[in-house]
Design a protein around this motif. Structure first.
Motif, mmCIF file in Angstrom:
data_model
loop_
_atom_site.group_PDB
_atom_site.id
_atom_site.type_symbol
_atom_site.label_atom_id
_atom_site.label_comp_id
_atom_site.label_asym_id
_atom_site.label_seq_id
_atom_site.Cartn_x
_atom_site.Cartn_y
_atom_site.Cartn_z
ATOM 1 N N ARG A 112 23.700 7.770 28.173
ATOM 2 C CA ARG A 112 23.223 6.743 29.112
ATOM 3 C C ARG A 112 22.861 7.331 30.473
ATOM 4 O O ARG A 112 22.389 6.608 31.348
ATOM 5 N N GLN A 145 23.463 7.787 39.036
ATOM 6 C CA GLN A 145 23.369 6.632 38.132
ATOM 7 C C GLN A 145 24.774 6.179 37.714
ATOM 8 O O GLN A 145 25.041 4.980 37.628
ATOM 9 N N GLU A 164 29.006 -1.265 40.183
ATOM 10 C CA GLU A 164 28.857 -2.555 39.495
ATOM 11 C C GLU A 164 30.143 -2.922 38.759
ATOM 12 O O GLU A 164 30.553 -4.078 38.742
ATOM 13 N N LEU A 204 24.893 8.697 32.774
ATOM 14 C CA LEU A 204 25.841 8.368 33.826
ATOM 15 C C LEU A 204 26.588 9.579 34.364
ATOM 16 O O LEU A 204 27.210 9.501 35.428
ATOM 17 N N GLU A 223 26.301 4.219 40.566
ATOM 18 C CA GLU A 223 25.797 2.841 40.594
ATOM 19 C C GLU A 223 26.502 1.987 39.540
ATOM 20 O O GLU A 223 26.876 0.840 39.808
ATOM 21 N N TYR A 224 26.674 2.548 38.360
ATOM 22 C CA TYR A 224 27.358 1.823 37.286
ATOM 23 C C TYR A 224 28.812 1.535 37.681
ATOM 24 O O TYR A 224 29.324 0.441 37.465
#
Length: 109
Positions: free
Chosen positions: A58, A82, A89, A60, A85-86
């Motif tokens: 993915r 990335q 969230e 990440l 960011e995940y």
């Protein structure tokens, strides 16, 4: 209670491991050992390796192969932008859910 803990952990393990990788890069066994030290004694190494493969697919995490004194090179994982960011969230979602659960526990609606 063990089954309930296992089911709840499935939903949060991604965030836990990403948060760990935010602090420093690590390889699979090292992550498993740390989780066990934190009280997650039933986590299998295979679970963590499968999770790390999913993170890699993915996008990440960044992966670096590092020579090992014992056997083949180790894959060391670090959180990338990335993945950050995940994780951000994940924490927003966690905050929302934990606030609602606390309200329910206190008898509120």
């Amino acid at each position: 209670m063990v089954k309930q803990m296992t089911e709840m952990l499935k939903g949060t393990l991604e965030g836990i491991v990403l948060a760990m990788l935010l602090g420093r890069p690590a390889y699979g066994y090292e992550i498993t050992a740390w989780l066990r030290e934190q009280g997650f004694t039933d986590i299998a190494e295979g679970t963590i390796y499968a999770l790390l493969v999913r993170f890699e697919r993915r996008g990440l995490v960044d992966v670096e192969k590092v020579p090992s004194e014992k056997g083949p090179p180790r894959k060391v994982y670090s959180l990338n932008a990335q993945g950050q960011e995940y994780l951000d969230e994940f924490w927003r979602t966690w905050s929302f859910l934990s606030e609602r659960l606390e309200q329910l526990r206190e008898g509120g609606r």
